[in-house]
Write an enzyme that holds these catalytic residues in place. Structure first.
Site, mmCIF file in Angstrom:
data_model
loop_
_atom_site.group_PDB
_atom_site.id
_atom_site.type_symbol
_atom_site.label_atom_id
_atom_site.label_comp_id
_atom_site.label_asym_id
_atom_site.label_seq_id
_atom_site.Cartn_x
_atom_site.Cartn_y
_atom_site.Cartn_z
ATOM 1 N NE ARG A 34 -11.513 -6.313 -12.196
ATOM 2 C CZ ARG A 34 -11.323 -6.206 -10.888
ATOM 3 N NH1 ARG A 34 -11.063 -7.272 -10.164
ATOM 4 N NH2 ARG A 34 -11.415 -5.047 -10.298
ATOM 5 C CB SER A 53 -16.620 3.124 -0.158
ATOM 6 O OG SER A 53 -17.411 2.139 -0.747
ATOM 7 C CB CYS A 57 -9.235 2.545 10.490
ATOM 8 S SG CYS A 57 -9.856 0.857 10.479
ATOM 9 N NE ARG A 84 -15.830 1.009 -9.547
ATOM 10 C CZ ARG A 84 -15.463 0.394 -8.423
ATOM 11 N NH1 ARG A 84 -15.760 0.951 -7.258
ATOM 12 N NH2 ARG A 84 -14.834 -0.748 -8.457
ATOM 13 C CG ASP A 299 -16.266 -4.830 10.901
ATOM 14 O OD1 ASP A 299 -15.301 -5.384 10.361
ATOM 15 O OD2 ASP A 299 -16.244 -3.643 11.272
ATOM 16 C CG ASN A 321 -10.769 -3.410 1.830
ATOM 17 O OD1 ASN A 321 -11.061 -2.825 0.802
ATOM 18 N ND2 ASN A 321 -10.821 -2.835 3.020
ATOM 19 C CE1 TYR A 442 22.525 -4.751 10.970
ATOM 20 C CE2 TYR A 442 24.138 -5.584 9.384
ATOM 21 C CZ TYR A 442 23.835 -4.827 10.510
ATOM 22 O OH TYR A 442 24.833 -4.150 11.167
ATOM 23 C CD1 TRP A 450 22.210 -11.881 15.739
ATOM 24 C CD2 TRP A 450 20.376 -13.140 15.548
ATOM 25 N NE1 TRP A 450 22.622 -13.159 15.478
ATOM 26 C CE2 TRP A 450 21.518 -13.962 15.352
ATOM 27 C CE3 TRP A 450 19.107 -13.719 15.466
ATOM 28 C CZ2 TRP A 450 21.426 -15.324 15.083
ATOM 29 C CZ3 TRP A 450 19.020 -15.065 15.203
ATOM 30 C CH2 TRP A 450 20.167 -15.860 15.011
ATOM 31 N NE ARG A 458 19.797 -15.438 19.579
ATOM 32 C CZ ARG A 458 20.846 -14.656 19.292
ATOM 33 N NH1 ARG A 458 21.784 -15.086 18.462
ATOM 34 N NH2 ARG A 458 20.953 -13.464 19.845
#
Length: 468
Positions: A34, A53, A57, A84, A299, A321, A442, A450, A458
């Protein structure tokens, strides 16, 4: 995992494992091209496997039936890469890197033919290799690792052809826990043999205990503090049991999930620098240290831990990635950096979500840091809202300064991805006191007023203040 893709003006690359990723609507051109354009940049890639590719996982979810088809795990086929403009040579393994001569030796695994190919710029993406203990019977039929799509298919073939329904998983890290769930989903009686005190050694033992309780609740037999000494076989030569010093555990199939090591034998033989964990050492541009035109990512590298300031080996597809984007930019004549990681990871056992980021207690001790801890129990939604589920958050903060050091979360739906808030806070170097002022979203269907991460911050801030 890490793609062995090599951008070049006249460059080549090493062969390794399959790459991770998700399929998009339309694949963009390679990052390096690119920037450079196809007329100025020729890209050659070597891949020793049958697939390019793919998402390693996702293999446990394919084995368990959550993912219906193997091809859904493939982000880019060889044909898509070639369309490509990448000269992708499948089933071809790089066997030698000649740094001085600027060339690599490759072997076609089908024909056995070997040849040298020159490079101007080299990218090493050889990934990691599963740890396979050197034990009697470890290579018996019915014993499986699960790193590649070929591995996953071989395991599925064994499950389909085995009458018995007893499985032993060796190891209780991410792969071990996920494979235990997959086998439960397949209707197997599952025993997990684990060297550690509790499963998920990426957590502190007090948090790992919750994972063990959940796994036992699914009917998984947990054997902790036990090392496998032998894989026992029957008269037919197939696996029949796994032995430890204290007993035998019957098995019709065994799955190994004892972790991985950087696949850097090729790089080491070429004299490239390795770190304490066996991974390649790179600079912020992912350039191999001391070598102007060699990059490495995925890796097979060690990365900077932004919390401890030390190099670590953290094999995750998210890192790989990002490495690829940085390497492609730099090899294409641009400039990009990969500053480091905080070690964020998330997994699940059925509906139990498990997440961590930053340092565990033993990591902080190893780094010479004094710290305090705070653990709280909360819910994923406002307590009065339907389906609010419990979660436990543990937080580590630096003694006196209050700098956030790490967060671990175990809970049900809505728990795991809350770790991302802590990952951002770690990257920003925030203190737990400063975190309590974060303006998080929230509404009762999404959170208590909270958020649990802020409740933990906290509490940690109070502990820090008490010890000043």
């Amino acid at each position: 995992m890490c793609d062995p893709v090599t951008p070049r003006n006249r460059g080549r690359g090493g062969g390794g494992g399959g790459g991770g990723g998700e399929r998009g609507d339309a694949p963009p051109p390679p990052q390096a091209r690119r920037l450079k354009g196809p007329a100025e940049l020729e890209i050659v890639a070597f891949e020793r496997g049958h697939f390019s590719s793919f998402s390693a996982c996702g293999i446990p979810y394919w084995v368990g039936g959550d993912v219906s088809d193997r091809d859904l795990l493939i982000a880019r086929t060889p044909e898509e890469h070639r369309a490509r403009g990448i000269d992708l040579r499948m089933r071809t393994e790089v066997t030698e890197i000649d740094v001085a001569g600027g060339r690599v030796r490759a072997r076609d695994l089908a024909s056995g033919a070997q040849y040298w190919t020159a490079y101007d710029k080299l990218v090493i993406g050889t990934g990691a290799r599963p740890i396979r203990p050197e034990l009697p019977g470890i290579d018996a039929p019915g014993v499986h690792g699960v790193q590649t799509l070929d591995d996953g298919q071989a395991l599925l073939d064994t499950l389909a052809g085995t009458r018995g329904r007893r499985a032993v998983v060796v190891g209780a890290g991410y792969i071990g826990v996920e494979m235990a769930e997959a086998l439960i989903n397949r209707g197997y009686e599952v025993t997990v043999v684990n060297r550690g005190r509790e499963p998920m050694s990426t957590l502190d033992p007090d948090m790992g205990r919750m994972v063990r309780t959940a796994m036992e609740g699914l009917g998984i037999t947990m054997v902790n503090g036990a090392a496998v000494t032998e894989v026992l076989t029957g008269d037919d030569g197939r696996v029949r049991a796994v032995a430890t010093e204290d007993g035998e555990y019957p098995a019709d199939v065994v799955v190994l999930g004892v972790g991985v090591r950087p696949e850097t034998g090729l790089a080491e033989a070429a004299g490239l620098p390795l770190g304490a964990h066996g991974g390649l050492l790179t600079d912020l541009a992912m350039r191999v240290r001391g070598h102007e035109n060699i990059w490495a990512g995925g890796d097979c590298v060690e990365v900077l831990d932004l919390v401890s300031g030390r190099e670590r080996h953290i094999p995750l597809g998210t890192h790989a990635n990002k490495h690829g984007q940085v390497i492609g930019t730099n090899a294409g004549g641009g400039y990009a950096t990969f500053p480091g990681v905080v070690g964020t990871a998330v997994s699940k056992v059925c509906d139990l979500e498990i997440a961590r980021t930053g340092l565990r207690e033993k990591d902080a001790l190893r780094a010479g840091l004094r710290f305090v801890t705070a653990t709280i129990e909360s819910t994923s939604r406002a307590g009065y809202y339907p389906d609010a589920s419990p979660m436990t958050v543990k937080m580590l903060a630096e003694h006196r300064t209050g700098r956030l050091l790490g967060v671990q979360i175990v809970g049900r739906e809505g728990a795991g991805k809350r770790v991302d808030v802590a990952a951002v806070a770690l990257t920003a170097g925030m203190t737990v006191e400063r975190m309590t002022a974060l303006d998080l979203g929230y509404a009762p269907p999404f959170s208590p007023v909270w958020d649990p991460v802020l409740v933990a911050a906290r509490k940690a801030a109070r502990v820090v203040e008490q010890q000043r």
